[in-house]
Design a protein around this motif. Structure first.
Motif: not given
Length: 368
Positions: A118-124, A132-134, A173-178
Motif C-alpha cells: 500500500n505505502h511503497n507502491y500505491l502511495h509513493h 488512487k492514493d488511499r 486496516w488501511h493497508d488491507l489492499v487486494v
C-alpha cells in the motif's frame, strides 16, 4: 515564474537536475551511512532493554514514568527511523540480510508485506491522486474540498483523535489492499488472508507487550501492562502527528486522476514537491521523526537513506525557488495547527463547489 507557467522544457530540466542530485548522493553512499544505521539500531535496542528493565519496578512512579518514556522513544525509533526506512529499501544497497526491505518485520500490528504494497507502491507512485492514493485522508477523513463530503465527516475531529491514539491499527486496516485484478472468490480469499495476517500480527504484538513482559514483572503485572499500553499510544500519536504534518498542512496540493495521463518524470517530481510538507527542527527532532520531517525530500527519493535528507534539503529548496514551485515547510506547531484547521474546516458541508487547481489538468503545460 509561477508553477502554472512551467513549460515542458522546464519539467524536463527539473527532472535532469533532480536525477543528477540523486545520482550524486547514491554514488557517495558508504561506510559513514552504514555506521549511521547500525548506530541507530544499537541505540534503539539499548533504549528498549533499558525501558523494559526499568518497568520491572513499574509499581514505583519514577520507574514507571522513566520506563514508559524510554520504551516509547525506542518504539518511535524502531517504527520511524528504522522500520519505515528499512522497508523502503533505503539500506538495501548494504546487502545486509538483517537490514533489508525483504526481511524486516517491524514492531507494529501492520504486517510488513501489506504495508509495503500500500505505502511503497500505491502511495509513493500515486501521491495525492484522488481515487488512487488511499493515504489522502486515510479513507475516513476529508482533508481537501475536492473530496466528496459525507455526513460522517461531521465527527472527523473526534475520530481523528482516536485514529491518532490507535494509529497502528488504522494503518493495518488501511493497508488491507487486494489486487484489483482479482475477482470473486479469489478476491475474497485474498482479503481473508490479509485479515488473518493482521490478526496474527496483533496476537504477536499483544502477546509481547500485554502478556509476556507484564508477566515477567511479576506482581507489577498491571502497572507494566499500563506502561506498555501508554508507550504504544505515545508512539502512535507521534507517528500520526508527523505523518499528517507531512501530507495535509497548508496549501498541499491534491490532483485528479487525469493528472496521470502522459505524466513525465519532471511532472511526477513536481507533484511530489507541491504535494508534501516539511517540519523544521534540529538533528534530534529529525531523528525522532524518522527524517519524515523532510517529507518533500522523502517523496522525491523514497529509497534514499534518510540520513541524507537534511543534506539535500537546501538544494531541493533552491530548485523550487528556481522553478517557481512552492516549498511547504514550517515548525511543528505551525504544521499541527494547519493540519487540524483543515480537519475541522472540512468536517463541515461545503458552501460552494470545490476550487479548480492549476495541477488538475494538462492545460497548464504549454506544448501539450
Amino acid at each position: 515564474m509561477t508553477a502554472g507557467q512551467l513549460t515542458v522544457a522546464d519539467y524536463d530540466a527539473l527532472a535532469r537536475e533532480l536525477d543528477a542530485l540523486r545520482d550524486e548522493i547514491f554514488s557517495d553512499l558508504g561506510e559513514r551511512d552504514a555506521s549511521y544505521i547500525h548506530r541507530v539500531i544499537r541505540w534503539q535496542r539499548g533504549l528498549e532493554v533499558g525501558g523494559r528493565t526499568l518497568l520491572m519496578a513499574s509499581s514505583l512512579p519514577p520507574a514507571w514514568i522513566a520506563g514508559t518514556v524510554t520504551l516509547a522513544v525506542a518504539k518511535i525509533l524502531e517504527n520511524m527511523e528504522i522500520g519505515h526506512n528499512v522497508m523502503h529499501g533505503q539500506w538495501d544497497w548494504m546487502r545486509d540480510p538483517k537490514i533489508h526491505s525483504t526481511t524486516w518485520e517491524w514492531d507494529n500490528v501492520s504486517p510488513a508485506d501489506q504495508w509495503k504494497r500500500n505505502h511503497n507502491y500505491l502511495h509513493h507512485t500515486f501521491t495525492n491522486i484522488l481515487g488512487k492514493d488511499r493515504d489522502v485522508g486515510y479513507g475516513i477523513l476529508r482533508v481537501t474540498p475536492e473530496q466528496e463530503w459525507r455526513r460522517a465527516h461531521l465527527a472527523q475531529p473526534l475520530y481523528n483523535v482516536l485514529l491518532a491514539m490507535f494509529f497502528e491499527y488504522g494503518v493495518a486496516w488501511h493497508d488491507l489492499v487486494v489486487d484489483d485484478e482479482l475477482e470473486g472468490e479469489q478476491r475474497e480469499e485474498a482479503r481473508r488472508a490479509g485479515k488473518r495476517a493482521i490478526g496474527r500480527k496483533i496476537l504477536r504484538q499483544w502477546g509481547k507487550d500485554y502478556l509476556a513482559f507484564p508477566l515477567l514483572s511479576g506482581p507489577q503485572f498491571l502497572s507494566t501492562l499500563a506502561a506498555n499500553f501508554t508507550a504504544n499510544v505515545i508512539r502512535n500519536v507521534w507517528a500520526h502527528t508527523v505523518i499528517f504534518c507531512g501530507h495535509f498542512p497548508g496549501d498541499i496540493e491534491v490532483f485528479e486522476e487525469e493528472r496521470l495521463d502522459g505524466e513525465t518524470k519532471g511532472e511526477w517530481y513536481a507533484r511530489q514537491l507541491v504535494g508534501s510538507g516539511n517540519i523544521s527542527g534540529g538533528k534530534l527532532f529529525h531523528l525522532m521523526t524518522g527524517n519524515l520531517s523532510h517529507q518533500i525530500e522523502h517523496h522525491l527519493f523514497p529509497d534514499m537513506p534518510s540520513n541524507r535528507y537534511a543534506e539535500i534539503a537546501p538544494r531541493v529548496r533552491a530548485l523550487c525557488e528556481k522553478y517557481g514551485l512552492p516549498y511547504h515547510t514550517g515548525s511543528l506547531s505551525e504544521q499541527v495547527t494547519s493540519t487540524w484547521k483543515k480537519i475541522v474546516r472540512y468536517a463541515a458541508p461545503p458552501k460552494k463547489a470545490p476550487r479548480k487547481k492549476w495541477t488538475q489538468s494538462k492545460a497548464w503545460a504549454t506544448g501539450r
